[in-house]
Scaffold this motif. Structure first.
Motif, short mmCIF file in Angstrom:
data_model
loop_
_atom_site.label_atom_id
_atom_site.label_comp_id
_atom_site.label_asym_id
_atom_site.label_seq_id
_atom_site.Cartn_x
_atom_site.Cartn_y
_atom_site.Cartn_z
N TYR A 110 0.84 -1.20 0.00
CA TYR A 110 0.00 0.00 0.00
C TYR A 110 0.88 1.26 0.00
O TYR A 110 2.08 1.20 0.28
N SER A 111 0.25 2.36 -0.32
CA SER A 111 0.96 3.64 -0.34
C SER A 111 0.37 4.58 0.71
O SER A 111 -0.81 4.46 1.09
N VAL A 112 1.22 5.50 1.20
CA VAL A 112 0.78 6.48 2.19
C VAL A 112 0.96 7.88 1.61
O VAL A 112 1.66 8.09 0.63
N HIS A 113 0.32 8.85 2.25
CA HIS A 113 0.44 10.24 1.83
C HIS A 113 1.90 10.68 1.98
O HIS A 113 2.55 10.36 2.99
N PRO A 114 2.45 11.40 1.01
CA PRO A 114 3.87 11.77 1.06
C PRO A 114 4.27 12.65 2.23
O PRO A 114 5.43 12.64 2.64
N ARG A 115 3.33 13.43 2.77
CA ARG A 115 3.65 14.30 3.91
C ARG A 115 2.99 13.83 5.20
O ARG A 115 3.61 13.89 6.26
N ARG A 116 1.76 13.39 5.14
CA ARG A 116 1.08 12.85 6.32
C ARG A 116 1.12 11.33 6.23
O ARG A 116 0.19 10.70 5.76
N ASN A 117 2.23 10.78 6.69
CA ASN A 117 2.51 9.37 6.44
C ASN A 117 1.55 8.40 7.12
O ASN A 117 1.55 7.20 6.80
N ASP A 118 0.74 8.88 8.06
CA ASP A 118 -0.23 7.98 8.70
C ASP A 118 -1.50 7.85 7.87
O ASP A 118 -2.38 7.05 8.21
N ARG A 119 -1.59 8.59 6.77
CA ARG A 119 -2.78 8.55 5.91
C ARG A 119 -2.62 7.46 4.85
O ARG A 119 -1.66 7.47 4.07
N PHE A 120 -3.54 6.53 4.83
CA PHE A 120 -3.56 5.45 3.84
C PHE A 120 -4.10 6.01 2.53
O PHE A 120 -5.20 6.57 2.48
N VAL A 121 -3.33 5.88 1.45
CA VAL A 121 -3.75 6.39 0.14
C VAL A 121 -4.47 5.32 -0.67
O VAL A 121 -5.54 5.55 -1.24
N GLY A 122 -3.89 4.11 -0.71
CA GLY A 122 -4.55 3.05 -1.46
C GLY A 122 -3.73 1.78 -1.51
O GLY A 122 -2.53 1.77 -1.25
N PRO A 123 -4.40 0.65 -1.83
CA PRO A 123 -3.71 -0.64 -1.91
C PRO A 123 -3.05 -0.83 -3.26
O PRO A 123 -3.46 -0.23 -4.27
N SER A 124 -2.05 -1.67 -3.30
CA SER A 124 -1.43 -2.05 -4.57
C SER A 124 -2.20 -3.22 -5.17
O SER A 124 -3.09 -3.80 -4.52
N ALA A 125 -1.86 -3.58 -6.39
CA ALA A 125 -2.50 -4.75 -7.01
C ALA A 125 -2.20 -6.00 -6.20
O ALA A 125 -3.05 -6.89 -6.07
N LEU A 126 -1.00 -6.06 -5.64
CA LEU A 126 -0.62 -7.21 -4.81
C LEU A 126 -1.53 -7.30 -3.59
O LEU A 126 -2.02 -8.40 -3.24
N MET A 127 -1.75 -6.19 -2.92
CA MET A 127 -2.62 -6.19 -1.74
C MET A 127 -4.04 -6.63 -2.11
O MET A 127 -4.67 -7.42 -1.39
N GLN A 128 -4.54 -6.14 -3.20
CA GLN A 128 -5.90 -6.50 -3.61
C GLN A 128 -6.02 -7.97 -3.97
O GLN A 128 -7.06 -8.58 -3.80
N THR A 129 -4.92 -8.54 -4.43
CA THR A 129 -4.91 -9.96 -4.74
C THR A 129 -4.87 -10.80 -3.46
O THR A 129 -5.58 -11.81 -3.34
#
Length: 276
Positions: A110-129
């Motif tokens: 998954y990825s996080v916000h570049p400045r507010r690192n505790d914010r979840f941005v979204g899952p990767s294709a691997l995570m969704q699998t």
């Protein structure tokens, strides 16, 4: 962030900026044309609810300016990608880097916000699998995400935490290489690295997913190490030197109090004196 405008009775953090960084830091803004110590870290370094956090205490003890660059719920990524902060560290007499959790960084899952690192941005294709049954639109924060993943399946959760640990170690080596000058790593927690429970996602295990083996891996990249372990009971029973509104009270009860900051200051001042 919500804590910046929490209502009556809250502490005024005097937010300020440095250079071209888009981040707001705890003020008052410090001069950078005098000898100073730089502090990178998360909530404890920032000193949420604390009138005089340990960076200021250290500065007073050493007779140097302390530049507090801590970010509430911050992670490694915020420092790795901000050249202004790296430039400030390059000119510091020494830089203190608090050990931050591995959940607040972008990784293969998954990825996080570049400045507010505790914010979840979204899952990767691997995570969704791996987690086909999970609706990731339900999550805004990394800790909430990890708590849910752990509840779904311990085996798959371990896959994610193993990735986080590997990403954290690699990212820390990268950050430490970018920080020019002496670097001191600070472990500040209510447990030792040996007592870290990698299978947890609750607030009592900060910094999440970090253990002694991971810290030992960084030894060649740092110049000093300070370990401050405090009694977990301090979280809920010691509020001296803390300022918070009624709205903030629940969060304040989970935050280390002034005695922890004093202990960190004492240990850091002794270690940092070696580099001055």
């Amino acid at each position: 962030m919500a804590f910046e405008h929490p209502g009556n009775g809250a502490l005024d953090y005097l937010p300020c900026r440095y250079g071209e960084s888009k981040l707001l830091f705890r003020g008052p803004k410090k001069r950078l044309d005098v000898p100073y110590v730089a502090f990178f870290g998360s909530t404890e370094t920032y000193g949420r609810f604390i009138e005089t956090p340990f960076p200021d205490l250290v500065g007073t003890s050493l007779g140097l300016t302390s530049v507090n660059l801590g970010c509430v719920n911050g992670g490694i990524d915020v420092y790795n990608k901000d050249q202004t902060l790296l430039d400030i560290a390059a000119e510091a007499k020494v830089t203190v880097l608090q050990v931050m959790g591995a959940h607040n960084l972008s990784n293969r899952f998954y990825s996080v916000h570049p400045r507010r690192n505790d914010r979840f941005v979204g899952p990767s294709a691997l995570m969704q699998t791996v987690y086909r049954e999970v609706d990731f639109t339900d999550f805004a924060f990394t800790r909430h995400l990890m708590t849910n993943l752990r509840a779904q399946c311990r085996q798959r959760f371990e896959m994610v935490t193993n990735e986080l640990k590997a990403a954290w170690t690699a990212r820390m080596h990268s950050l430490l290489e970018k920080i020019k000058g002496p670097k001191v790593l600070l472990w500040l927690a209510d447990h030792t690295p040996e007592e870290a429970r990698i299978d947890q996602a609750d607030y009592t295990q900060d910094p999440l997913y970090i253990n002694r083996e991971m810290l030992d891996d960084l030894r060649s990249s740092i110049d000093g190490y300070v370990e401050v372990v405090y009694d977990p009971a301090i979280r809920a029973t010691r509020t001296e030197g803390m300022v918070f509104s009624e709205l903030e009270a629940p969060a304040a009860m989970e935050t280390p109090g002034m005695s922890v900051h004093q202990a960190a200051s004492t240990a850091l001042s002794e270690e940092l004196a070696k580099f001055l």
